[in-house]
Design a protein around this motif. Structure first.
Motif, PDB file in Angstrom:
ATOM      1  N   ALA A  63      -5.400  -2.014  -9.290  1.00  0.00           N
ATOM      2  CA  ALA A  63      -4.354  -2.452  -8.444  1.00  0.00           C
ATOM      3  C   ALA A  63      -4.627  -1.963  -7.149  1.00  0.00           C
ATOM      4  O   ALA A  63      -4.084  -2.724  -5.952  1.00  0.00           O
ATOM      5  CB  ALA A  63      -2.964  -1.923  -9.098  1.00  0.00           C
ATOM      6  N   VAL A  93      -0.783   1.150   4.123  1.00  0.00           N
ATOM      7  CA  VAL A  93      -1.721   1.200   3.230  1.00  0.00           C
ATOM      8  C   VAL A  93      -2.068  -0.185   2.844  1.00  0.00           C
ATOM      9  O   VAL A  93      -1.467  -1.101   2.932  1.00  0.00           O
ATOM     10  CB  VAL A  93      -1.379   1.793   1.767  1.00  0.00           C
ATOM     11  CG1 VAL A  93      -2.206   1.859   0.731  1.00  0.00           C
ATOM     12  CG2 VAL A  93      -0.988   3.311   2.149  1.00  0.00           C
ATOM     13  N   ALA A 109       0.786   2.107  -1.511  1.00  0.00           N
ATOM     14  CA  ALA A 109       1.362   1.065  -0.551  1.00  0.00           C
ATOM     15  C   ALA A 109       2.861   1.211  -0.683  1.00  0.00           C
ATOM     16  O   ALA A 109       3.410   0.144   0.093  1.00  0.00           O
ATOM     17  CB  ALA A 109       0.667  -0.206  -0.815  1.00  0.00           C
ATOM     18  N   GLN A 110       3.385   1.661  -1.698  1.00  0.00           N
ATOM     19  CA  GLN A 110       4.863   1.521  -1.701  1.00  0.00           C
ATOM     20  C   GLN A 110       5.590   2.310  -0.632  1.00  0.00           C
ATOM     21  O   GLN A 110       6.735   2.440  -0.582  1.00  0.00           O
ATOM     22  CB  GLN A 110       5.408   1.819  -3.212  1.00  0.00           C
ATOM     23  CG  GLN A 110       4.867   0.855  -4.052  1.00  0.00           C
ATOM     24  CD  GLN A 110       5.347   0.949  -5.605  1.00  0.00           C
ATOM     25  OE1 GLN A 110       6.629   1.136  -5.835  1.00  0.00           O
ATOM     26  NE2 GLN A 110       4.628   0.794  -6.416  1.00  0.00           N
ATOM     27  N   ASN A 153       4.911   1.517   2.420  1.00  0.00           N
ATOM     28  CA  ASN A 153       4.596   0.808   3.577  1.00  0.00           C
ATOM     29  C   ASN A 153       5.845   0.135   4.390  1.00  0.00           C
ATOM     30  O   ASN A 153       5.787  -0.256   5.329  1.00  0.00           O
ATOM     31  CB  ASN A 153       3.831  -0.666   3.142  1.00  0.00           C
ATOM     32  CG  ASN A 153       2.342  -0.293   3.112  1.00  0.00           C
ATOM     33  OD1 ASN A 153       1.919   0.648   3.184  1.00  0.00           O
ATOM     34  ND2 ASN A 153       1.471  -1.147   2.699  1.00  0.00           N
ATOM     35  N   HIS A 154       6.896   0.203   3.600  1.00  0.00           N
ATOM     36  CA  HIS A 154       8.106  -0.196   4.266  1.00  0.00           C
ATOM     37  C   HIS A 154       8.713   1.097   5.132  1.00  0.00           C
ATOM     38  O   HIS A 154       9.726   0.721   5.725  1.00  0.00           O
ATOM     39  CB  HIS A 154       9.131  -0.893   3.502  1.00  0.00           C
ATOM     40  CG  HIS A 154       9.909   0.186   2.293  1.00  0.00           C
ATOM     41  ND1 HIS A 154       9.101   0.757   1.384  1.00  0.00           N
ATOM     42  CD2 HIS A 154      10.877   0.714   2.194  1.00  0.00           C
ATOM     43  CE1 HIS A 154       9.956   1.505   0.540  1.00  0.00           C
ATOM     44  NE2 HIS A 154      10.989   1.530   0.973  1.00  0.00           N
ATOM     45  N   ILE A 190      -6.716  -3.565  -5.013  1.00  0.00           N
ATOM     46  CA  ILE A 190      -6.553  -5.052  -4.701  1.00  0.00           C
ATOM     47  C   ILE A 190      -5.353  -5.541  -3.844  1.00  0.00           C
ATOM     48  O   ILE A 190      -5.194  -6.227  -3.355  1.00  0.00           O
ATOM     49  CB  ILE A 190      -6.441  -5.762  -6.011  1.00  0.00           C
ATOM     50  CG1 ILE A 190      -7.845  -5.636  -6.773  1.00  0.00           C
ATOM     51  CG2 ILE A 190      -5.770  -7.338  -6.088  1.00  0.00           C
ATOM     52  CD1 ILE A 190      -8.014  -6.165  -8.334  1.00  0.00           C
ATOM     53  N   ASN A 191      -4.094  -4.540  -3.904  1.00  0.00           N
ATOM     54  CA  ASN A 191      -2.847  -4.825  -3.314  1.00  0.00           C
ATOM     55  C   ASN A 191      -2.427  -3.519  -2.840  1.00  0.00           C
ATOM     56  O   ASN A 191      -1.164  -3.457  -2.237  1.00  0.00           O
ATOM     57  CB  ASN A 191      -1.895  -5.484  -4.228  1.00  0.00           C
ATOM     58  CG  ASN A 191      -1.270  -4.737  -5.372  1.00  0.00           C
ATOM     59  OD1 ASN A 191      -1.474  -3.487  -5.694  1.00  0.00           O
ATOM     60  ND2 ASN A 191      -0.899  -5.486  -6.301  1.00  0.00           N
ATOM     61  N   PRO A 208      -4.892  -3.180   1.179  1.00  0.00           N
ATOM     62  CA  PRO A 208      -5.992  -3.479   0.124  1.00  0.00           C
ATOM     63  C   PRO A 208      -7.394  -3.756   0.703  1.00  0.00           C
ATOM     64  O   PRO A 208      -7.432  -3.952   1.920  1.00  0.00           O
ATOM     65  CB  PRO A 208      -5.461  -4.814  -0.354  1.00  0.00           C
ATOM     66  CG  PRO A 208      -4.780  -5.369   0.607  1.00  0.00           C
ATOM     67  CD  PRO A 208      -4.121  -4.505   1.235  1.00  0.00           C
ATOM     68  N   GLY A 249      -1.274  -0.954  -4.282  1.00  0.00           N
ATOM     69  CA  GLY A 249      -1.086  -0.264  -5.464  1.00  0.00           C
ATOM     70  C   GLY A 249       0.328   0.889  -5.042  1.00  0.00           C
ATOM     71  O   GLY A 249       1.115   0.713  -3.997  1.00  0.00           O
TER      72      GLY A 249
END
Ligand code: SF4
Ligand code: SF4
Ligand code: FES
Lengths: 235, 184
Positions: free
Chosen positions: B89, B138, B98-99, B101-102, B92-93, B140, B95
């Motif tokens: 994950a 972060v 990346a949480q 990122n906001h 690819i995205n 992908p 994962g």
């Protein structure tokens, strides 16, 4: 009088006057991928995942009426490539981190992507900032995963008679809103036994304190592909 | 006359912004590792401790990109591998990492090193020049280099990894069916 039929991917499908291609296909047990269509509600025709070619012209099968002797294509490389692109756009427009999503395994977006072998998100991610609404004592709204299918809007308006949800903004700025002065779910008459609490195909409208009661790996679409049970999900 | 020995394919692996879970899943192919080692030899990988990648056939990358060193290693893999596989994950995205990122990066660093509970006296945002610089967001892998194949999952099962590797080594397009394709 002979039965009215059309041909879908080489198979003869009977239909009744006034039925859509989707309804006739479902009655014949043929799966056409879909996200915004639900058999209990009026079609919305917005996700375009159900697009087929009827006599060579593209149409959303959930809104297109079946026509006598039409030649309809659905499960083709061309249409499935377009469906994969639509799914990938839905993934990158929101924040879909399946491993931490309570809906994983019961989610129709995810299961449809599995069925179409979507191996990557392909596009650049938007990583939008969409705060949660945890105001309601029983339900949580995680807007990060909303695909704007409008099922909750239709359910709340047409079945529950409450109009709790709405769409606001246009184009890429479209988003789901809660119809309350404060914008908070707690300030509406939304209730757990509303139809709107049951219909979200993804992980936006979530019952609190249930999360991982059924472990990941043992959920609806872990056991069977979505083509075998397009509408079933844990409620 | 000696029969010609088939050249073993060279495989490099790395974990960028990942947790090594995907590497654990690779080890989860269990006794099939012996079959794999008949066909491949490992170049740079946490399994060999080789630090710099040589010319390879397959690069297996877990984790997304959270700092400039991740981007550097990814580019090194791309220029040395014929085929790059994004595994899991995070690759690819983005994962779990990346949480973040906001949130703006300075706010995260402030909170972690200045305002959170239980910090040691004198705690400060690390700025040793040896440390890689975090990226604002972060990303992908496919947002930075071309990726040839993807194995989704958090982590993908040993069976899914084996299926893709076995398909590739046999010269087919990899295919995961129901039960092997998972995003969770
Ligand atoms: S809503 Fe579906 S696709 Fe999105 S994160 Fe949850 S399980 Fe994954
Ligand atoms: S919250 Fe769920 S049901 Fe409502 S529009 Fe979004 S995805 Fe559809
Ligand atoms: S299911 Fe037909 S357009 Fe969404």
């Amino acid at each position: 009088m002979s039965e009215k039929t059309f041909v879908l991917d080489g198979k003869t499908i009977p239909y009744a006057e006034g039925q859509t291609i989707m309804q006739a296909a479902m009655a014949a047990g043929v799966y056409i991928p879909r996200l915004c269509y639900h058999p209990e509600f009026k079609p919305h025709g917005s996700c375009k995942l159900c697009t087929v070619k009827s006599n060579g012209r593209q149409a959303a099968s959930c809104t297109q009426l079946a026509q006598s002797a039409a030649v309809v294509e659905s499960d083709t490389q061309e249409l499935n490539d377009e469906r994969r692109a639509l799914l990938q756009m839905l993934f990158v427009e929101g924040n879909h981190f399946c491993p931490s999503c309570e809906q994983s395994g019961n989610c129709q977006l995810q299961a449809t992507a599995y069925a179409l072998n979507v191996m990557s998100t392909h596009y650049d991610h938007f990583f939008p900032d969409r705060p949660l609404d945890a105001s309601h004592p029983e339900y949580l709204l995680d807007f990060n995963r909303c695909i704007l299918c409008s099922l909750c809007i239709r359910a709340s308006r047409d079945v529950d008679g409450k109009n709790v949800f709405g769409l606001a903004g246009r184009g890429i700025k479209s988003h789901l809103i809660v119809n309350a002065q404060s914008g908070a779910l707690a300030d509406t008459d939304f209730a757990g036994d509303d139809k709107a609490a049951q219909v979200c195909p993804v992980g936006v409208i979530l019952k609190k304190r249930r999360g991982f009661a059924v472990p990941i790996g043992q959920r609806t679409y872990d056991l069977k592909p979505i083509s075998a049970m397009p509408d079933a999900k844990e409620s | 006359m000696d029969t010609p020995v088939k050249r073993k394919l060279k495989v490099a692996t790395t974990s960028l912004a990942g947790c090594f879970g995907c590497h654990m899943s690779l080890l989860d192919i269990d006794e099939r590792l012996f079959d794999l080692l008949e066909l491949v030899e490992f170049d740079r990988s946490p399994l060999t401790d080789i630090k710099h990648i040589g010319t390879c056939d397959i690069g297996f990358i877990e984790g997304g990109l959270c700092n400039n060193e991740n981007v550097h290693v990814l580019r090194e893999f791309r220029s040395n591998c014929k085929v790059l596989i994004a595994v899991g994950a995070c690759a690819i995205n983005g994962g779990l990492p990346a949480q973040r990122n906001h949130l703006a990066l300075p706010i995260i660093l402030q909170e972690v090193y200045h305002t959170s509970h239980g910090l040691a006296a004198g705690s400060d945002i690390p700025n040793d020049p040896e440390l890689p610089l975090p990226l604002n967001k972060v990303h992908p892998l496919h947002e930075v280099v071309k990726i040839d194949y993807f194995i989704p999952g958090c982590p993908p099962s040993g069976d899914a990894i084996w299926k893709v590797l076995a398909d590739l080594l046999a010269g087919h397009e990899p295919q995961l069916g129901h039960g092997l394709i998972h995003y969770d």
